[in-house]
Design a protein around this motif. Sequence first.
Motif, mmCIF file in Angstrom:
data_model
loop_
_atom_site.group_PDB
_atom_site.id
_atom_site.type_symbol
_atom_site.label_atom_id
_atom_site.label_comp_id
_atom_site.label_asym_id
_atom_site.label_seq_id
_atom_site.Cartn_x
_atom_site.Cartn_y
_atom_site.Cartn_z
ATOM 1 N N PRO A 1 0.824 -1.220 0.000
ATOM 2 C CA PRO A 1 0.000 0.000 0.000
ATOM 3 C C PRO A 1 0.856 1.268 0.000
ATOM 4 O O PRO A 1 1.929 1.305 0.593
ATOM 5 N N VAL A 2 0.356 2.295 -0.671
ATOM 6 C CA VAL A 2 1.050 3.581 -0.699
ATOM 7 C C VAL A 2 0.578 4.431 0.477
ATOM 8 O O VAL A 2 -0.491 4.201 1.040
ATOM 9 N N THR A 3 1.370 5.422 0.809
ATOM 10 C CA THR A 3 1.031 6.312 1.915
ATOM 11 C C THR A 3 0.300 7.542 1.393
ATOM 12 O O THR A 3 0.401 7.890 0.212
ATOM 13 N N THR A 4 -0.370 8.206 2.295
ATOM 14 C CA THR A 4 -1.043 9.454 1.946
ATOM 15 C C THR A 4 -0.023 10.501 1.503
ATOM 16 O O THR A 4 -0.279 11.282 0.589
ATOM 17 N N GLN A 5 1.144 10.487 2.123
ATOM 18 C CA GLN A 5 2.193 11.446 1.751
ATOM 19 C C GLN A 5 2.635 11.234 0.303
ATOM 20 O O GLN A 5 2.864 12.201 -0.429
#
Length: 134
Positions: A40-44
């Motif tokens: 999963p990717v981060t919000t940042q």
Amino acid sequence: MNEKQAFSERLLQAMRQAKIQVRSPTRLTLEFNLRYTGKPVTTQAVRKWLLGGAIPSQDKIFTLAKWLSVSTEWLRFGETTYTNRGVENRIYADQDRQNYLVGDTELCSNINKLNDEHKKIIREMVLTLLRLEK
């Protein structure tokens, strides 16, 4: 406009065309991670995509393009023009890329048909192979 900013503009344009009203990086992160089979990717990271601070890796661009119904090439590079001399080479490159993507797409499609436990095994195998190749 630099390459990262241009990507951001294309991403926002593709979202508008797909009628995706997600403007919050947090919400976009959630929606993206529901579709992405990798880590999963981060919000940042997503915030950087939206603000022109970063360009995602090709596998993430592939997921975005599929979700937004645009070509991966357009999303990553935008419209390009070619000289007459480059057209022939471009045709061969497109054919090679299409052959590769067809096999790659079929593989991804088959993996997505597996249950979660088997998908996890595939991910672990891929990560192990990548470590061995380094």
